[in-house]
Design an enzyme around this catalytic site. Sequence first.
Site, short mmCIF file in Angstrom:
data_model
loop_
_atom_site.label_atom_id
_atom_site.label_comp_id
_atom_site.label_asym_id
_atom_site.label_seq_id
_atom_site.Cartn_x
_atom_site.Cartn_y
_atom_site.Cartn_z
N HIS A 123 0.81 -1.22 0.00
CA HIS A 123 0.00 0.00 0.00
C HIS A 123 0.85 1.27 0.00
CE1 HIS A 123 -3.23 -2.90 0.87
NE2 HIS A 123 -3.91 -2.06 0.15
N HIS A 180 5.63 -14.74 5.94
CA HIS A 180 6.21 -13.71 6.80
C HIS A 180 5.21 -13.29 7.88
CE1 HIS A 180 7.92 -10.02 8.33
NE2 HIS A 180 9.08 -10.50 7.92
N GLU A 210 5.86 -13.84 11.69
CA GLU A 210 5.51 -12.58 12.37
C GLU A 210 4.03 -12.28 12.23
OE1 GLU A 210 8.07 -9.26 11.34
OE2 GLU A 210 9.81 -10.57 11.25
N HIS A 242 14.82 -15.19 7.59
CA HIS A 242 13.73 -15.90 8.27
C HIS A 242 13.77 -17.39 7.93
CE1 HIS A 242 11.85 -12.59 10.21
NE2 HIS A 242 11.53 -11.95 9.10
CO CO Z 1 10.74 -10.03 9.10
#
Ligand code: CO
Length: 294
Positions: A123, A180, A210, A242
């Site tokens: 966005h 993620h 997350e 990650h």
């Molecule tokens: Co991250």
Amino acid sequence: MLRNRFFLCAWIVMAVVWATVATAQAGIEGRGSETRKAILLVAFGSTRPQAQVSFENIDTAVRRTWPDIPVRWAYTSSIVRKKLARNGRKLDSPAVALARMLDESITRVVVQSLHTIPGAEFHDLAQTARSFQRPGGFDRVIVGNALLATQADMEMAADAILGIIPAARKPQEAVVLMGHGTHHPANVYYAALMFQLQLRDPNLFVGCVEGYPQIGVIQGIMNRRKIRKAYLMPFMSVAGDHAIHDMAGEAPDSWRSILTQAGIECETILKGTAEYGSFVDIWVQHVQAAMDSF
Ligand code: CO
């Protein structure tokens, strides 16, 4: 009779005048307002050299599809850009890349998001892109959707996931994808994707490092189903920090450690979605959809 002829003449005169004016106007518009299209590919970015494989894959596919259209890159992460700059690799932010394109007299731009979901990054990018569609800016700026946007995308992504599961995996073994996750409302895409996957195969899971669903939620279901083995794969365009640490790492809070501790044997696959043609195809389709709306 005379009256009819008068009207006919009047019509002919009007038609000729209109045609002359229209031709003159087309001439004016044609001069100095030639349409020049370009594509800006925008990723979060990564400092890992292996990530280049992912980005080059997308770059090659887009250039192959539109050989006559200039293709540029920008990274949304300022941390990644700063780290790369220290090593002599200069990458633009979306705003800088768009400003450069304006300088090159480009008039229409497809800004293609290479993000996985339409979250905060997407966005912000859309807002930046829209601010360039103004007098003195581009004629048109169209933002291509992230990997997951429509129901059709969800189904294509689910099929792409089925296509990358290792052949050795048995039906009673799980496949757990690490997304993620985000504080943004678009976090719901991960659970929605898991639903599409489970319509195809109930032992496919999507969790977030997350965001929701956390690994604990998935581990609970796997334990109830007495699943003894899981394949762990990142659901991110690049297999970065990650995937390496939080998914496959040795630390006690990595997904591999948590599941192993719960009696589930783990096999990890360190490949980002952008390394597979089937996912790149979805992004390319989104560039196509943006091009079609010019
Ligand atoms: Co991250």
